[in-house]
Write a protein that holds these residues in place. Sequence first.
Motif, mmCIF file in Angstrom:
data_model
loop_
_atom_site.group_PDB
_atom_site.id
_atom_site.type_symbol
_atom_site.label_atom_id
_atom_site.label_comp_id
_atom_site.label_asym_id
_atom_site.label_seq_id
_atom_site.Cartn_x
_atom_site.Cartn_y
_atom_site.Cartn_z
ATOM 1 N N ALA A 199 0.672 -1.345 -0.169
ATOM 2 C CA ALA A 199 0.101 0.130 -0.092
ATOM 3 C C ALA A 199 0.969 1.366 0.105
ATOM 4 N N MET A 200 2.292 1.004 0.626
ATOM 5 C CA MET A 200 3.104 2.443 0.468
ATOM 6 C C MET A 200 3.680 2.533 -0.813
ATOM 7 N N CYS A 201 3.490 1.616 -1.774
ATOM 8 C CA CYS A 201 4.355 1.691 -2.995
ATOM 9 C C CYS A 201 3.525 2.558 -3.967
ATOM 10 N N SER A 202 4.399 3.297 -4.756
ATOM 11 C CA SER A 202 4.062 3.737 -6.109
ATOM 12 C C SER A 202 4.920 2.921 -7.165
ATOM 13 N N PRO A 203 4.359 3.189 -8.299
ATOM 14 C CA PRO A 203 5.105 2.455 -9.491
ATOM 15 C C PRO A 203 6.912 2.752 -9.364
ATOM 16 N N GLU A 204 6.948 4.003 -8.788
ATOM 17 C CA GLU A 204 8.389 4.434 -8.710
ATOM 18 C C GLU A 204 9.207 4.057 -7.249
ATOM 19 N N THR A 205 8.343 3.477 -6.417
ATOM 20 C CA THR A 205 9.155 3.210 -5.097
ATOM 21 C C THR A 205 9.963 1.889 -5.278
ATOM 22 N N LYS A 206 11.069 1.900 -4.743
ATOM 23 C CA LYS A 206 11.989 0.630 -4.888
ATOM 24 C C LYS A 206 12.075 -0.051 -3.499
ATOM 25 N N LEU A 207 12.379 -1.262 -3.673
ATOM 26 C CA LEU A 207 12.233 -1.845 -2.253
ATOM 27 C C LEU A 207 13.543 -2.749 -2.000
ATOM 28 N N PHE A 208 13.985 -2.799 -0.813
ATOM 29 C CA PHE A 208 15.324 -3.579 -0.505
ATOM 30 C C PHE A 208 14.760 -4.389 0.764
ATOM 31 N N VAL A 209 14.702 -5.732 0.595
ATOM 32 C CA VAL A 209 14.265 -6.575 1.582
ATOM 33 C C VAL A 209 15.304 -7.509 1.917
ATOM 34 N N VAL A 210 15.789 -7.716 3.398
ATOM 35 C CA VAL A 210 16.652 -8.335 4.032
ATOM 36 C C VAL A 210 16.171 -9.336 5.034
ATOM 37 N N GLY A 211 16.370 -10.584 4.872
ATOM 38 C CA GLY A 211 15.889 -11.574 5.763
ATOM 39 C C GLY A 211 16.658 -12.947 5.693
ATOM 40 N N ASP A 212 16.442 -13.925 6.502
ATOM 41 C CA ASP A 212 16.914 -15.184 6.402
ATOM 42 C C ASP A 212 15.710 -16.205 6.508
ATOM 43 N N PRO A 213 15.583 -17.205 5.404
ATOM 44 C CA PRO A 213 14.326 -18.016 5.524
ATOM 45 C C PRO A 213 14.750 -19.037 6.556
ATOM 46 N N ASN A 214 15.951 -19.417 6.782
ATOM 47 C CA ASN A 214 16.528 -20.265 7.964
ATOM 48 C C ASN A 214 16.193 -19.906 9.387
ATOM 49 N N GLN A 215 15.546 -18.512 9.594
ATOM 50 C CA GLN A 215 15.244 -18.125 10.792
ATOM 51 C C GLN A 215 13.948 -17.695 10.877
ATOM 52 N N ILE A 216 12.866 -18.483 10.068
ATOM 53 C CA ILE A 216 11.749 -18.315 10.360
ATOM 54 C C ILE A 216 11.095 -19.197 11.553
#
Length: 699
Positions: A231-248
């Motif tokens: 909902a926060m994103c516009s077509p120009e908004t860029k995303l940088f997402v950091v995480g570890d699937p082994n720590q779910i």
Amino acid sequence: MDELITLNQIFDKLNSYQKEAVLDDSPALLLNAHVGSGKTTVLIAKVLHLYLEENVDLEDMVVLTFTNKAANEIKERLINADSEHDIQDGDMPFFGTFHSVASRLLAHSLPVEELGYTKDFTIIDPDELVTMADRLIVENGYHIQYKNKLQYRLDDIRRGKILYGKMRNPDDIEELWEKIVIEKKAQNKMGFDDLIINATKLLRESTKKPKWIIVDEFQDSDSSQLEFIKAMCSPETKLFVVGDPNQIIYTWRGSDRNIFKIFKEEFYAKEMSLPINYRSSSTILDVAKQFLEDRSELEGVREPGNRITVKNHYNSFNEAQHIADQIKLLQSKGMKYKDIAVFYRIQRQSKALEEVLKREGIPFEVSRMRSLKDIPVLDWFVSLLKASVNRDDKNNIIAVLNSRQFGNALTHAQIKKLLNNKSELKSMLLEKMRGFISWCDNKTTENIHEMYNYFELDDYLSPTSSTYVENESLIIEFIESMKEHIKKTDLKLTKGIIDFLNSSALYGLNFLDDDMDIEEDSVKLMTLHACKGLEFKKVFIVGVNPGLLPMRANPKEEYEEEKRLFFVGITRVMDDLEISYQSHPDDYWVSEGPSQFIKMLPSHLIEQMEEVKNDKEVDLQAIRRKIIENKNRVIENQGDTIVTTTAESQEDSTNEKRVKHEKYGEGLIESEDDDTITILFDGYGSKTFTRMFTTLEYL
């Protein structure tokens, strides 16, 4: 303050994987950051690169975390980064937890009036929500099954889950939830989840969008938080997402096991990895890999180091005594207490450890969730303030007047008549609450201490009581914290108080902070869930028995999460790991001997596997009695207080709760935590149950 560092100095320390991620300019990047791979350093470098090199204003970035500690660390490290600009906390309005950012947007930017709220809304925490639910159950005559699991059931129905199948007896949980939703809006209150849901609704129509959204610990996200990001994103908004699937390790709390796959598909995200672990010895990593689905994706740079140790103890008290002896030996060889930690699966396992470490004079801290409920005078005072700044806050008005310890000890019926102006009774306290906003209009932040006399608090704290001095100091300290917050935010008094109360609900208070002081030279005791994000030179993982670690897990997904949880514990270790199990565990639902997790350990990485002999037989009942006797005692060692939260635990608030079990009849709750509950039955003695599999009726 940390020594100032430049962006170039940060970049010089990055490896090729880290630099590539920082410089990447993709519309959406999913960065798989494995344990010990420098995730936070990369995130800081990314923000500084955008701000200093790409000229992206900090106000055009949204940086989302899952803990207040992580948010504060990111902001502090940015403030301490050397640049031509003097970065201040106020320059980063949208750096914080999901809930705090949503709250700020609702209070300052978004048109909450469209949803039936005002910008002076207050935040209701989970404890207060349950209190509201209890009141509505009584007032409306609802029949609710499994009341001992009410908070969990409310969480489930909020997510659209109605568990337990068709019940033999009436169950009005859906009607209760509908009534709670109406009541919250009538009282101008939002729960934590309402913040995300309401902000998401309004953000979809908002024209103001950030240039960048950066998310830390993305593996802890749930579907509503992903919708919030979208909902926060516009077509120009860029995303940088950091995480570890082994720590779910929080799917029981709503996080989604498939969140990485969903994000990648939703945003057509590019995927990169930080595979190099700088924390642990290669032996520790080889052990940890046994609990990964893909063992090839974790690389290390350190030498093998010591093999791990596996020990067999008679019971938890023998186990605790052995650990105390080992800690004293390590300390005599130069290791600091703060470099040592003990991990366990459930909170109740800390009891034996606490008792033995106290007896041996070893300083320690226990990570234990705390809330205002653990400090009665502040719980009451916060209710008083909430009711005073929100005239519609029926719940807290009742809590204040109903209190026998601090309030007027009025019954619900008497309070109802008072509120409807149909009573001959008078309550000066109610009049003070009703006149508080007018009082604030004539005061400034500098006069805030006068509220103590305005409410005539001495009349309610009882100066002749033994707790008066402590309670008075707690309230004065609270008011001082409120004053500093209001001065910092530059708000008028009433709005500043509301903002402080909401911030306290979201961030916690300094004296309620469940985050331990890692720099304090003391041994750290914590659950495996609490250890995420930390590191220690020496770690003991105790009670690795079938039924406890892993917990009895069904279906397969739950067992896999237990494996990931054990993986998280192992990868907190830098150098030395000792794992232990018991031949005679304390709880009937825990089986003797090593769990399957120990059997998964490669034999060539194990130093020894033997039973630790103890010359003395342990009288379990005598020691347990001693624990109860000492529970509220403050232990001091050479003038310095040994930090422990035993006297502040949730167990203290359960001492007078009686329940009924379908087999054992009535009993008194002795202790409880997120996983278990122990009850002293009138005819059967103490029995411990797992919350997941027992049904109790609260009396």
